[in-house]
Design a protein around this motif. Structure first.
Motif, short mmCIF file in Angstrom:
data_model
loop_
_atom_site.label_atom_id
_atom_site.label_comp_id
_atom_site.label_asym_id
_atom_site.label_seq_id
_atom_site.Cartn_x
_atom_site.Cartn_y
_atom_site.Cartn_z
N VAL A 1 0.84 -1.20 0.00
CA VAL A 1 0.00 0.00 0.00
C VAL A 1 0.88 1.25 0.00
O VAL A 1 0.63 2.20 -0.75
CB VAL A 1 -0.94 0.00 1.22
N ILE A 2 1.92 1.24 0.84
CA ILE A 2 2.81 2.41 0.91
C ILE A 2 3.48 2.64 -0.45
O ILE A 2 3.57 3.79 -0.93
CB ILE A 2 3.85 2.20 2.02
N ARG A 3 3.94 1.56 -1.09
CA ARG A 3 4.57 1.70 -2.42
C ARG A 3 3.57 2.23 -3.44
O ARG A 3 3.90 3.06 -4.29
CB ARG A 3 5.16 0.38 -2.87
N ALA A 4 2.33 1.70 -3.37
CA ALA A 4 1.32 2.12 -4.33
C ALA A 4 1.04 3.61 -4.21
O ALA A 4 0.91 4.33 -5.23
CB ALA A 4 0.04 1.32 -4.12
N ILE A 5 0.96 4.11 -2.99
CA ILE A 5 0.73 5.54 -2.79
C ILE A 5 1.90 6.35 -3.36
O ILE A 5 1.72 7.37 -4.02
CB ILE A 5 0.53 5.85 -1.29
N GLY A 6 3.11 5.83 -3.13
CA GLY A 6 4.30 6.50 -3.67
C GLY A 6 4.32 6.52 -5.18
O GLY A 6 4.93 7.41 -5.79
N GLU A 7 3.64 5.55 -5.80
CA GLU A 7 3.58 5.49 -7.27
C GLU A 7 2.37 6.23 -7.83
O GLU A 7 2.10 6.16 -9.02
CB GLU A 7 3.54 4.02 -7.70
N GLY A 8 1.64 6.92 -6.96
CA GLY A 8 0.53 7.73 -7.43
C GLY A 8 -0.81 7.03 -7.48
O GLY A 8 -1.78 7.59 -7.98
N LEU A 9 -0.88 5.80 -6.94
CA LEU A 9 -2.15 5.08 -6.90
C LEU A 9 -2.86 5.46 -5.61
O LEU A 9 -2.52 4.97 -4.54
CB LEU A 9 -1.92 3.57 -6.96
N THR B 1 -6.42 5.61 -5.15
CA THR B 1 -7.77 5.08 -4.94
C THR B 1 -7.68 3.58 -4.68
O THR B 1 -6.76 2.90 -5.16
CB THR B 1 -8.68 5.31 -6.16
N ILE B 2 -8.63 3.08 -3.92
CA ILE B 2 -8.61 1.64 -3.58
C ILE B 2 -8.72 0.77 -4.83
O ILE B 2 -7.97 -0.21 -4.97
CB ILE B 2 -9.71 1.33 -2.56
N PRO B 3 -9.63 1.05 -5.79
CA PRO B 3 -9.66 0.20 -6.98
C PRO B 3 -8.33 0.13 -7.72
O PRO B 3 -7.93 -0.92 -8.21
CB PRO B 3 -10.76 0.85 -7.85
N ALA B 4 -7.63 1.26 -7.80
CA ALA B 4 -6.34 1.27 -8.49
C ALA B 4 -5.32 0.43 -7.72
O ALA B 4 -4.53 -0.31 -8.32
CB ALA B 4 -5.84 2.70 -8.64
N MET B 5 -5.33 0.53 -6.40
CA MET B 5 -4.41 -0.28 -5.59
C MET B 5 -4.71 -1.78 -5.74
O MET B 5 -3.81 -2.60 -5.88
CB MET B 5 -4.50 0.11 -4.12
N VAL B 6 -6.00 -2.13 -5.68
CA VAL B 6 -6.39 -3.54 -5.79
C VAL B 6 -5.93 -4.11 -7.14
O VAL B 6 -5.38 -5.22 -7.20
CB VAL B 6 -7.90 -3.70 -5.62
N ALA B 7 -6.13 -3.36 -8.20
CA ALA B 7 -5.74 -3.84 -9.51
C ALA B 7 -4.25 -4.12 -9.60
O ALA B 7 -3.81 -5.09 -10.24
CB ALA B 7 -6.15 -2.83 -10.59
N ALA B 8 -3.44 -3.28 -8.94
CA ALA B 8 -1.99 -3.47 -8.96
C ALA B 8 -1.54 -4.55 -8.01
O ALA B 8 -0.68 -5.40 -8.34
CB ALA B 8 -1.30 -2.15 -8.65
N MET B 9 -2.10 -4.58 -6.79
CA MET B 9 -1.61 -5.48 -5.75
C MET B 9 -2.10 -6.90 -5.92
O MET B 9 -1.44 -7.86 -5.47
CB MET B 9 -2.05 -4.94 -4.37
#
Length: 255
Positions: A235-243, A245-253
């Protein structure tokens, strides 16, 4: 997984021995959240006063199977880990059938006046006694000691059976997946602290309400802690990459 074809499906309605003091009866309520169903545990030696842990959902077929399996037996306690709808509602009818005392977690009913992601809570739950952390109930050949483990829900209890170095883990530790920790009542910080609390114990086996026994508890809990920390780092990395919103994080993670 096709839950209808899982080997557990052959055990519906049967009180199956798990150890000298533990038997399990599986409710026919399989789902993506309950796996093959809710496992109702019976603790104690047949012919002597027994405890029933998590009698299960308000399902007449499950209650009938449970009361048939306990015909001629004495049930002294009905023990509840938490009050989600697949765990505690059958306590009302089982108490009426057996006269046993309902003990365990505190009542918890949340209002529905806002968004929620957790399962519903049992509004019929009315314990005769709420057990605090470390308090025990006893039978002739068993003891059940409450271990307060908030996280999945704020009122969640596990129950230790010292005669077999066993722990009934409810939904705090499950035998088939990680535990859902969802708002508004679920709390990840509490859940992690409760896992650490279990890691500091010396139980030899866990009996989850859903899934098979956990025979290497400390190793399993270390895995659960590491998994949650890995997700937190994602989650921390995703925020650092500009993600953001939760849907965007879920799609990546969960790719």
């Amino acid at each position: 997984m096709d839950l209808a074809s899982h080997p557990d499906s052959a055990a519906y309605g049967l009180l199956v021995p798990r150890s000298p003091l533990v038997r399990r009866l599986l409710a026919r309520n399989p789902s993506p959240f309950t796996f093959t169903g809710t496992g109702t545990f019976v603790v104690g030696t047949p012919g002597r006063p027994l405890a029933v842990i998590d009698p299960g959902p308000d399902d007449p077929a499950h209650l009938r199977a449970l009361t048939d399996a306990l015909a001629g037996e004495t049930v002294s306690h009905i023990v509840i880990t938490h009050t989600h709808m697949d765990h505690s509602p059958a306590a009302v009818a089982l108490k009426a059938a057996t006269g046993a005392a309902v003990v365990g977690c505190a009542p918890l009913v949340l209002s529905d006046d806002g968004p929620r992601a957790d399962a519903g809570f049992d509004a019929t739950y009315a314990p005769d006694r709420v057990l605090a952390d470390g308090e025990s109930i006893h039978g002739p050949d068993w003891t059940l000691t409450a271990v307060h483990t908030p996280g999945h829900t704020s009122n969640h209890l596990c129950f230790a059976l010292p005669q077999e170095k066993a722990l009934f883990t409810g939904d705090h530790v499950m035998g088939w997946s990680t535990t859902v920790v969802a708002p508004p009542d679920g709390d990840m910080a509490d859940y992690m602290a409760s896992l650490q609390k279990l890691l500091d114990r010396d139980d030899a086996v866990y009996h989850p309400t859903h899934g098979e026994p956990v025979t290497e508890p400390q190793r399993f809990v270390r895995h659960l802690l590491a998994h949650r920390r890995q997700r937190e780092n994602q989650v921390i990395r995703a925020i650092g990459e500009g993600l953001v919103t939760i849907p965007a994080m879920v799609a990546a993670m969960y790719a």
